[in-house]
Design an enzyme around this catalytic site. Sequence first.
Site, PDB file in Angstrom:
ATOM      1  N   GLY A 142       0.821  -1.197   0.000  1.00 44.28           N
ATOM      2  CA  GLY A 142       0.000   0.000   0.000  1.00 44.28           C
ATOM      3  C   GLY A 142       0.856   1.249   0.000  1.00 44.28           C
ATOM      4  N   ALA A 143       0.221   2.374   0.236  1.00 46.58           N
ATOM      5  CA  ALA A 143       0.920   3.653   0.160  1.00 46.58           C
ATOM      6  C   ALA A 143       1.977   3.810   1.240  1.00 46.58           C
ATOM      7  CB  ALA A 143      -0.094   4.792   0.269  1.00 46.58           C
ATOM      8  N   GLY A 180       3.518   1.080   3.066  1.00 50.71           N
ATOM      9  CA  GLY A 180       4.400  -0.032   3.357  1.00 50.71           C
ATOM     10  C   GLY A 180       4.033  -1.294   2.607  1.00 50.71           C
ATOM     11  N   LYS A 181       4.765  -2.358   2.930  1.00 55.79           N
ATOM     12  CA  LYS A 181       4.551  -3.655   2.310  1.00 55.79           C
ATOM     13  C   LYS A 181       4.246  -4.690   3.387  1.00 55.79           C
ATOM     14  CE  LYS A 181       7.965  -2.591  -1.286  1.00 55.79           C
ATOM     15  NZ  LYS A 181       9.267  -2.988  -1.894  1.00 55.79           N
ATOM     16  N   LYS A 238       4.330  -6.481   8.481  1.00 58.30           N
ATOM     17  CA  LYS A 238       4.087  -5.203   7.809  1.00 58.30           C
ATOM     18  C   LYS A 238       5.314  -4.317   8.005  1.00 58.30           C
ATOM     19  CE  LYS A 238       0.732  -1.387   7.628  1.00 58.30           C
ATOM     20  NZ  LYS A 238      -0.526  -0.865   8.232  1.00 58.30           N
ATOM     21  N   ASP A 294     -11.107   3.392   7.833  1.00 57.01           N
ATOM     22  CA  ASP A 294     -10.729   2.808   6.539  1.00 57.01           C
ATOM     23  C   ASP A 294     -11.353   1.423   6.388  1.00 57.01           C
ATOM     24  OD1 ASP A 294      -9.525   2.878   4.066  1.00 57.01           O
ATOM     25  OD2 ASP A 294      -7.578   2.185   4.772  1.00 57.01           O
TER      26      ASP A 294
END
Length: 353
Positions: A34-35, A37-38, A52, A149
């Site tokens: 995502g914006a 991190g991975k 994460k 979210d």
Amino acid sequence: MESGDGLCLKEFDLDAKWLVDPKRILVGPRIGEGAHGKVHKGKYKNENVAIKIIRRGETPEEIAKTEARFAREVAMLSKVQHKNLAKFIGACKEPIMVIVTELLLGGTLRKYLLSIRPRCLDLHEAACFALDIARAMECLHSHGIIHRDLKPENLILTGDHKTVKLTDFGLAREESVTEMMTAETGTYRWMAPELYSTVTLRNGEKKHYNHKVDVYSFGIVFWEIVQNKLPFEGMSNLQAAYAAAFKNFRPNAENLPEDLASIITSCWTEDPNTRPNFSEIIQMLLKYLSTIPQPEYVTPPTMQAPENAVLPPESPGTSSLMAATRRGTGDVPKSEIEEKPSSFFSCFSGSCY
């Protein structure tokens, strides 16, 4: 102040039991991005986990903002525990920022719905999924936490596809009567109208909103679970948010059973004060479930999205979900799932990112 294994506790306010030893983390294939991190499949103390890894940023401003978001997410994850929240295992800040949670094997709710299209879920199964989500949200709200979210990408299924768990607290905030919150928000398509209005404010301005933004998002997600269609289909994320906020446009619920439609539409009403809270939603769902028969168990289909399935673009700033993977789920290539032990590597020598 340091813990027994030399980990620094001064970096953030976290009990020593939640600090993971970076030397014992092994990182495997990437399973989500995502914006901010991975997310990787990995191991911690020989346990399969989701890891994460947070991007720190480059400028001093980016680094400060990222570290604040990381500290907030870790604090909230360590504060709440529930069977419908992904289990928090621990975190560390140095040499890189990492959050470790349980590895869920059923894939995201988004991919699961795509895998069964054009079929829809049985109404009993759909309502049970919604009940899991509502219970997770009730837990968060009881601790004064707004998720902000809530969407199918942040909902992960267990391996038997019977339980849904909520993940990703990257945008979560603690709710306060006096504190004003910024316009940083979740994905527009599932975002409450009052949140979208804050996006249009001048840079730096703030506006108060409350936990009912999550109730709106829940209504949109529930509709999507029942209909197995993308909400506001044919619109971009921004068009959907604009239509919801300024034209009071909502997905069509006219073809749903009356009791079910009543729950969904009550959640996405324009006035936040008229939306039910999650305790009330849980009671409505339990009442609805008592009126419909439980279907015979059917073996879930292979978790593989159709080849021509188009996923809608995400809005900038949206946090990464903790995607999960299992053999044949379609979350990652099969070759990445069947990794050899040597494919796990330590990412704390500076080579991971």
